[in-house]
Design a protein around this motif. Structure first.
Motif, mmCIF file in Angstrom:
data_model
loop_
_atom_site.group_PDB
_atom_site.id
_atom_site.type_symbol
_atom_site.label_atom_id
_atom_site.label_comp_id
_atom_site.label_asym_id
_atom_site.label_seq_id
_atom_site.Cartn_x
_atom_site.Cartn_y
_atom_site.Cartn_z
ATOM 1 N N ASN A 128 0.827 -1.205 0.000
ATOM 2 C CA ASN A 128 0.000 0.000 0.000
ATOM 3 C C ASN A 128 0.860 1.253 0.000
ATOM 4 O O ASN A 128 0.475 2.281 -0.566
ATOM 5 N N SER A 156 -3.019 -8.525 6.842
ATOM 6 C CA SER A 156 -2.295 -7.263 6.988
ATOM 7 C C SER A 156 -0.960 -7.516 7.665
ATOM 8 O O SER A 156 -0.858 -8.366 8.552
ATOM 9 N N ALA A 183 -3.553 0.462 5.431
ATOM 10 C CA ALA A 183 -3.955 1.136 4.195
ATOM 11 C C ALA A 183 -3.209 2.455 4.018
ATOM 12 O O ALA A 183 -2.905 2.871 2.896
ATOM 13 N N THR A 184 -2.897 3.116 5.134
ATOM 14 C CA THR A 184 -2.114 4.352 5.086
ATOM 15 C C THR A 184 -0.926 4.214 6.018
ATOM 16 O O THR A 184 -0.963 3.466 7.000
ATOM 17 N N PRO A 200 -5.569 -4.171 4.773
ATOM 18 C CA PRO A 200 -6.434 -3.066 5.228
ATOM 19 C C PRO A 200 -5.954 -2.401 6.514
ATOM 20 O O PRO A 200 -6.195 -1.206 6.715
#
Length: 206
Positions: free
Chosen positions: A10, A135, A192-193, A189
């Motif tokens: 990501n 993740s 994600a950032t 997820p």
């Protein structure tokens, strides 16, 4: 998918550390955003600082001290300290996957039983533990002057059965003060950032 056939991250952040303390400081900084269930996969050549980073991570999580590479036992569990900086926080499960050749061998050590209540850190876990969580953070540590690869270490040691195997020295000189490049990537997820890493104490973006 990336060019290697693996899913693309990501995000990716590249940082520089010039001392062992800076490597530990990054671990402490990342620990601030970690929670039970998080998976970290550490990669890097000999002496790259994987255990040094994990020591900082343990300090930030407030777990029992004494973090060393879990070469012979494969897994070490460091419980959260009620009088530490994060009472009631997650334990730290520290894994050395060098001797484990496949995801099936990872499953044999039953990490699933501790993941929900712990932060799990796996050295040499690339392409072995990704199935444990959708993740993860991947953290690659690179020395300016490497000591060689794990395979080269095995050749230098000769009979691994009399020395404890090549992973007995995989973190040789792990705490030396020399430049290291640290690349952090987030997958899934949960990541994600990117967390704020550029301003961590003792380190600067490359």
């Amino acid at each position: 998918m990336s060019g290697t056939g693996r899913p693309a991250a990501n995000w990716e952040v590249t940082l520089a550390a010039t001392t062992a303390e800076q490597t530990q400081a990054l671990g402490r900084h990342i620990a601030e955003v970690l929670q039970a269930g998080d998976l970290l996969v550490l990669s890097g050549e000999l002496g790259a600082g994987k255990t040094t980073f994990t020591q900082g991570l343990g300090e930030g999580l407030g777990v029992r001290a004494g973090i060393i590479s879990p070469t012979f036992v494969l897994v070490r569990i460091h419980p959260n300290l009620p009088d530490g900086p994060r009472p009631g926080g997650p334990d730290l499960v520290h894994v050395d996957a060098y001797r484990l050749g496949s995801a099936a061998e990872i499953d044999d050590i039953d990490l699933e039983n501790t993941m929900d209540s712990s932060v799990t850190v796996v050295e040499w876990g690339l392409d072995r533990v990704e199935h444990l969580s959708e993740s993860r953070l991947e953290i690659d540590l690179h020395r300016a002057i490497g000591l060689g690869t794990a395979a080269e270490a095995a050749g230098d040691l000769g009979d691994a059965g009399t020395t404890g195997g090549p992973s007995a020295t995989l973190d040789f000189d792990d705490d030396t003060d020399e430049p290291r490049t640290i690349v952090v990537r987030g997958y899934g997820p949960r990541w994600a950032t990117a967390p704020a890493l550029g301003g961590f104490e003792g380190g600067l973006p490359c």
